[in-house]
Design a protein around this motif. Structure first.
Motif, PDB file in Angstrom:
ATOM      1  N   LEU A 215     -47.606  11.283 -20.246  1.00  0.00           N
ATOM      2  CA  LEU A 215     -46.304  10.834 -19.733  1.00  0.00           C
ATOM      3  C   LEU A 215     -45.203  11.887 -19.747  1.00  0.00           C
ATOM      4  O   LEU A 215     -44.028  11.542 -19.662  1.00  0.00           O
ATOM      5  CB  LEU A 215     -45.818   9.593 -20.512  1.00  0.00           C
ATOM      6  CG  LEU A 215     -46.737   8.369 -20.489  1.00  0.00           C
ATOM      7  CD1 LEU A 215     -46.082   7.222 -21.250  1.00  0.00           C
ATOM      8  CD2 LEU A 215     -47.040   7.941 -19.062  1.00  0.00           C
ATOM      9  N   ILE A 216     -45.554  13.144 -19.908  1.00  0.00           N
ATOM     10  CA  ILE A 216     -44.521  14.186 -19.801  1.00  0.00           C
ATOM     11  C   ILE A 216     -45.021  15.259 -18.844  1.00  0.00           C
ATOM     12  O   ILE A 216     -46.220  15.377 -18.600  1.00  0.00           O
ATOM     13  CB  ILE A 216     -44.191  14.845 -21.169  1.00  0.00           C
ATOM     14  CG1 ILE A 216     -45.452  15.517 -21.743  1.00  0.00           C
ATOM     15  CG2 ILE A 216     -43.618  13.832 -22.138  1.00  0.00           C
ATOM     16  CD1 ILE A 216     -45.168  16.411 -22.935  1.00  0.00           C
ATOM     17  N   ASN A 217     -44.074  16.015 -18.280  1.00  0.00           N
ATOM     18  CA  ASN A 217     -44.475  17.152 -17.448  1.00  0.00           C
ATOM     19  C   ASN A 217     -45.108  18.223 -18.326  1.00  0.00           C
ATOM     20  O   ASN A 217     -44.857  18.269 -19.531  1.00  0.00           O
ATOM     21  CB  ASN A 217     -43.262  17.742 -16.727  1.00  0.00           C
ATOM     22  CG  ASN A 217     -42.707  16.771 -15.703  1.00  0.00           C
ATOM     23  OD1 ASN A 217     -43.454  15.977 -15.122  1.00  0.00           O
ATOM     24  ND2 ASN A 217     -41.393  16.811 -15.504  1.00  0.00           N
ATOM     25  N   ASN A 218     -45.910  19.085 -17.714  1.00  0.00           N
ATOM     26  CA  ASN A 218     -46.492  20.170 -18.500  1.00  0.00           C
ATOM     27  C   ASN A 218     -45.382  20.982 -19.158  1.00  0.00           C
ATOM     28  O   ASN A 218     -44.471  21.449 -18.481  1.00  0.00           O
ATOM     29  CB  ASN A 218     -47.333  21.091 -17.608  1.00  0.00           C
ATOM     30  CG  ASN A 218     -48.709  20.497 -17.345  1.00  0.00           C
ATOM     31  OD1 ASN A 218     -48.982  19.358 -17.739  1.00  0.00           O
ATOM     32  ND2 ASN A 218     -49.564  21.251 -16.697  1.00  0.00           N
ATOM     33  N   PRO A 219     -45.439  21.121 -20.481  1.00  0.00           N
ATOM     34  CA  PRO A 219     -44.396  21.870 -21.191  1.00  0.00           C
ATOM     35  C   PRO A 219     -44.412  23.344 -20.775  1.00  0.00           C
ATOM     36  O   PRO A 219     -45.407  23.837 -20.246  1.00  0.00           O
ATOM     37  CB  PRO A 219     -44.799  21.739 -22.664  1.00  0.00           C
ATOM     38  CG  PRO A 219     -45.821  20.659 -22.717  1.00  0.00           C
ATOM     39  CD  PRO A 219     -46.482  20.628 -21.382  1.00  0.00           C
ATOM     40  N   THR A 220     -43.306  24.036 -21.026  1.00  0.00           N
ATOM     41  CA  THR A 220     -43.263  25.472 -20.745  1.00  0.00           C
ATOM     42  C   THR A 220     -44.240  26.186 -21.670  1.00  0.00           C
ATOM     43  O   THR A 220     -44.655  25.650 -22.689  1.00  0.00           O
ATOM     44  CB  THR A 220     -41.852  26.051 -21.005  1.00  0.00           C
ATOM     45  OG1 THR A 220     -41.483  25.715 -22.348  1.00  0.00           O
ATOM     46  CG2 THR A 220     -40.845  25.470 -20.048  1.00  0.00           C
ATOM     47  N   SER A 221     -44.592  27.408 -21.280  1.00  0.00           N
ATOM     48  CA  SER A 221     -45.515  28.168 -22.127  1.00  0.00           C
ATOM     49  C   SER A 221     -44.805  28.569 -23.415  1.00  0.00           C
ATOM     50  O   SER A 221     -43.573  28.641 -23.482  1.00  0.00           O
ATOM     51  CB  SER A 221     -46.017  29.401 -21.386  1.00  0.00           C
ATOM     52  OG  SER A 221     -44.924  30.205 -21.017  1.00  0.00           O
ATOM     53  N   TRP A 222     -45.583  28.799 -24.440  1.00  0.00           N
ATOM     54  CA  TRP A 222     -45.030  29.206 -25.730  1.00  0.00           C
ATOM     55  C   TRP A 222     -46.075  29.998 -26.491  1.00  0.00           C
ATOM     56  O   TRP A 222     -47.263  29.651 -26.459  1.00  0.00           O
ATOM     57  CB  TRP A 222     -44.626  27.978 -26.558  1.00  0.00           C
ATOM     58  CG  TRP A 222     -44.274  28.332 -27.989  1.00  0.00           C
ATOM     59  CD1 TRP A 222     -43.070  28.760 -28.449  1.00  0.00           C
ATOM     60  CD2 TRP A 222     -45.162  28.323 -29.118  1.00  0.00           C
ATOM     61  NE1 TRP A 222     -43.131  29.019 -29.790  1.00  0.00           N
ATOM     62  CE2 TRP A 222     -44.411  28.765 -30.241  1.00  0.00           C
ATOM     63  CE3 TRP A 222     -46.505  27.998 -29.302  1.00  0.00           C
ATOM     64  CZ2 TRP A 222     -44.960  28.885 -31.522  1.00  0.00           C
ATOM     65  CZ3 TRP A 222     -47.059  28.119 -30.576  1.00  0.00           C
ATOM     66  CH2 TRP A 222     -46.286  28.553 -31.672  1.00  0.00           C
ATOM     67  N   MET A 223     -45.672  31.082 -27.088  1.00  0.00           N
ATOM     68  CA  MET A 223     -46.536  31.703 -28.088  1.00  0.00           C
ATOM     69  C   MET A 223     -45.670  32.345 -29.151  1.00  0.00           C
ATOM     70  O   MET A 223     -44.536  32.747 -28.887  1.00  0.00           O
ATOM     71  CB  MET A 223     -47.535  32.685 -27.468  1.00  0.00           C
ATOM     72  CG  MET A 223     -46.996  33.971 -26.921  1.00  0.00           C
ATOM     73  SD  MET A 223     -48.344  34.971 -26.184  1.00  0.00           S
ATOM     74  CE  MET A 223     -49.331  35.343 -27.625  1.00  0.00           C
TER      75      MET A 223
END
Lengths: 428, 428
Positions: free
Chosen positions: A208-216
């Motif tokens: 139920l959420i959009n794909n989150p931004t990338s993170w590392m």
């Protein structure tokens, strides 16, 4: 004592308060003070966009919103209205959305639980019990969906009761996750752990959420965490109380949850590190990519071996002789596979109801009663063929089990011959 | 000078005599003195039951017997008789038997020629020319078979001429093998070489003889040979004359047989050792079977990697970035594969008429124009699916080509689903 360590002690104290509240039969729907306090104590990472902890909380917020601001109000309106098919269809859609919680749960089962194991907070067997809880909620949602889609239609009150039960159980799990499970992960896990989880997420997807931004994690975050992490310890009191709670919450039976059972199931090797970076108990050999390994016939370099596995038209997973997931190939897989299952007992990577059947296959391989076992299923119109093979060395010693997964849909339509000579007539 | 070395010089002298005889247009059917002398000079191994050299001579004896004592006498009787269908059927059977020479030739092409390369007697390109000679004989036998099976039946004299041509060509090749090719191999090859050939034999099978007894060199044979082998050298005169003969015999064109062509075809790497024991130019890493290699996800030990390849339901062959066969998996293969092709240019492991098409596939992989190319054929009622894949590392550098061969016959009949839950109904 650092501020962070101080805060962690406060967090643990608060979690213990929540556990006590639940054990004393407290109703989570009347625990908004506990929820809010927990929210105010969230660790910093929880507010970083793209960080898996942020994502997990965001999904729970989205599910809560679906239930409290859409599903339950629509249900109430429908109950009070006559035969309102518009409302009923909306409810059906909302239940389809609720069903998407499957992905959130899959990420717990195939990724997050591994880290409770890694930090010795729970036993392997307990992960299956936690998985069973998720399965029960999945089942309740399914029952609600069946009721709302029944023809002739079930009694309105029956439908309402089933939907309310599903909503209630989901909300209760959100309460447990937001006030207990996620805060514990927040305290225990390192930035590297979260990065593994981030990679796992992409395999399974989101609820139920959009794909989150990338993170590392940045290098400095990793360094800072290494320093902090050594200082952070869950207190003995906390661990004891948490396990008491689980025992009651999961109705765990001391008898079958004992160490002995755990070891028998695994055929040995108690201390087996979890997670890719730890790998296996043997010598690790990492950087000599140009090294050539003599194979039975010919040779391959350490650069060529993984590259060959990656182009193979078959997804491979290897479970070692201790029945632990040791490796899987980095292909675009038919069935998602998460990195954090590396090192886990393979039975803990299956739904609890399948464990006995998986154990039977492995036992037959260990005992030499069987060498392979195949299955096939339809997945979104594709025919998927799976096979488990006993892997043995040339002296017939059992080395492990290889699982193959192959999309064989196109093979069904192949006719005639296509050869070096007549290939041109197949050109598009 | 040892006796053996002395004998080898005599053998070389005799071979040169045979070459001269052939170059001067001598008719092999009137060369029984040369044949007998060659027979009397055979090296000791040729008389050891199970030794590949013994087997090769035995096959040639069996083919000679088929031609001289069955096929040609029956042909003569049939020619002189009226419509004798009994005789005609016998001739048909005898041609089917003659066709089995295919296996003897396959062993030359896929196994024996490698050793002429290993000892620098001929170029890679020459192996294809020698293969072409075999193909021409195969074609002549096929033409004879078509004639004898034609309806309406071809003219008797036409049939007779075609069968006699096939018989003559086969006999000529036997003459060349028995007096030139096999004596040279006898002088050059070590017991280890012959053991590789023995393993190759089992892959391909035999022509008109029962399976020979097993054979492997003893330790003392290997030691003795190592000592002798260092002493044995083909004389420069011999090498020169032999190559002159081949040039004439194979009508080789100097232009396209040049070194330049050879290198272009291989995309580099001129000096690349042949044969499994030599492996590849990189560092070799052999005995640390318990060493664990970090893979992209998880890890595998050097014991597990080949064992996994061996249970895979797909036969694999890897051709490296120099277009040389580097490795193949030790499965029970659909298509036979011989150990001595390790290190050989892959185009030299294909019939000469297919070379251009194989090169096209490899060129497209090298240039990044294609990533895979598939084929499928029927083999004895089984549907066999083959695919070539470009293997690249994560930086997209070309590492080589993977060939997969899979029997997909059973996939055609798979319907429905077989799962952990319903598997019992599939039990036999």
């Amino acid at each position: 004592m650092t501020d962070e360590k101080n805060l962690d002690l406060k967090r643990q104290k608060h979690i213990l308060k929540v556990l006590k509240f639940l054990q004393e039969g407290g109703d989570f729907t009347r625990a908004s003070i506990l929820v809010n306090k927990s929210k105010n104590m969230r660790i910093k990472s929880a507010s970083i966009k793209g960080h898996p902890l942020n994502t997990l909380y965001a999904e729970n917020d989205a599910i809560e919103d679906l239930i409290n601001n859409q599903l339950l109000p629509d249900l109430k309106k429908w109950q009070q209205s006559g035969e309102n098919s518009l409302l009923l269809n909306r409810i059906k859609d909302e239940l389809v959305k609720l069903h998407k919680i499957n992905r959130h749960y899959k990420r717990k089962e195939n990724s997050l639980f591994s880290f409770l194991i890694k930090y010795n907070l729970i036993t392997e067997r307990t992960t299956s019990s936690l998985w069973e809880l998720d399965d029960k909620i999945r089942e309740t949602i399914k029952i609600a969906q069946e009721a709302v889609n029944s023809t002739p239609q079930d009694d309105k009150y029956v439908i309402e009761a089933k939907i309310e039960k599903a909503a209630h159980e989901v909300m209760q799990m959100i309460f447990v996750e937001n006030t207990i499970f996620l805060p514990i992960l927040g305290m225990l896990l390192t930035p590297e752990d979260w990065y593994t989880i981030k990679q796992d997420e992409l395999e399974i997807g989101y609820t139920l959420i959009n794909n989150p931004t990338s993170w590392m994690p940045t290098k400095s975050e990793i360094d800072a965490s290494n320093w902090e992490h050594d200082q952070v310890q869950l207190t003995d009191e906390f661990k004891k109380e948490y396990n008491n709670f689980l025992k009651c919450y999961l109705s765990l039976d001391d008898e079958i949850n004992g160490k002995a059972d755990e070891i028998q199931v695994l055929n040995g090797a108690e201390n087996y590190p979890v997670g890719e970076s730890e790998s296996s108990p043997d010598l690790l050999f990492e950087d000599l990519k140009d090294t050539v390994v003599k194979m039975e016939i010919g040779s391959l370099s350490l650069k060529e071996i993984p590259a060959i596995f990656n182009v193979l038209p078959i997804d491979l997973t290897f479970v070692d002789k201790y029945d632990r997931v040791k490796w899987f190939s980095n292909t675009d897989r038919v069935f998602p596979r998460t990195r954090s299952v590396i090192g886990r007992p393979v039975i803990r990577c299956h739904p609890p109801k399948s464990i006995d059947k998986v154990l039977k296959i492995l036992d037959d391989f260990h005992n030499g009663y069987a060498d392979s076992q195949d299955f096939w299923v339809n997945v979104h119109g594709r025919m998927i063929y799976m096979c488990f093979y006993a892997v043995r060395d040339n002296e017939d010693n059992y080395l492990g089990c290889l699982e193959t997964v192959q999309d064989i849909t196109n093979f069904k339509n192949i006719i005639g011959e296509k050869t070096l000579e007549n290939q041109d007539k197949f050109k598009k």
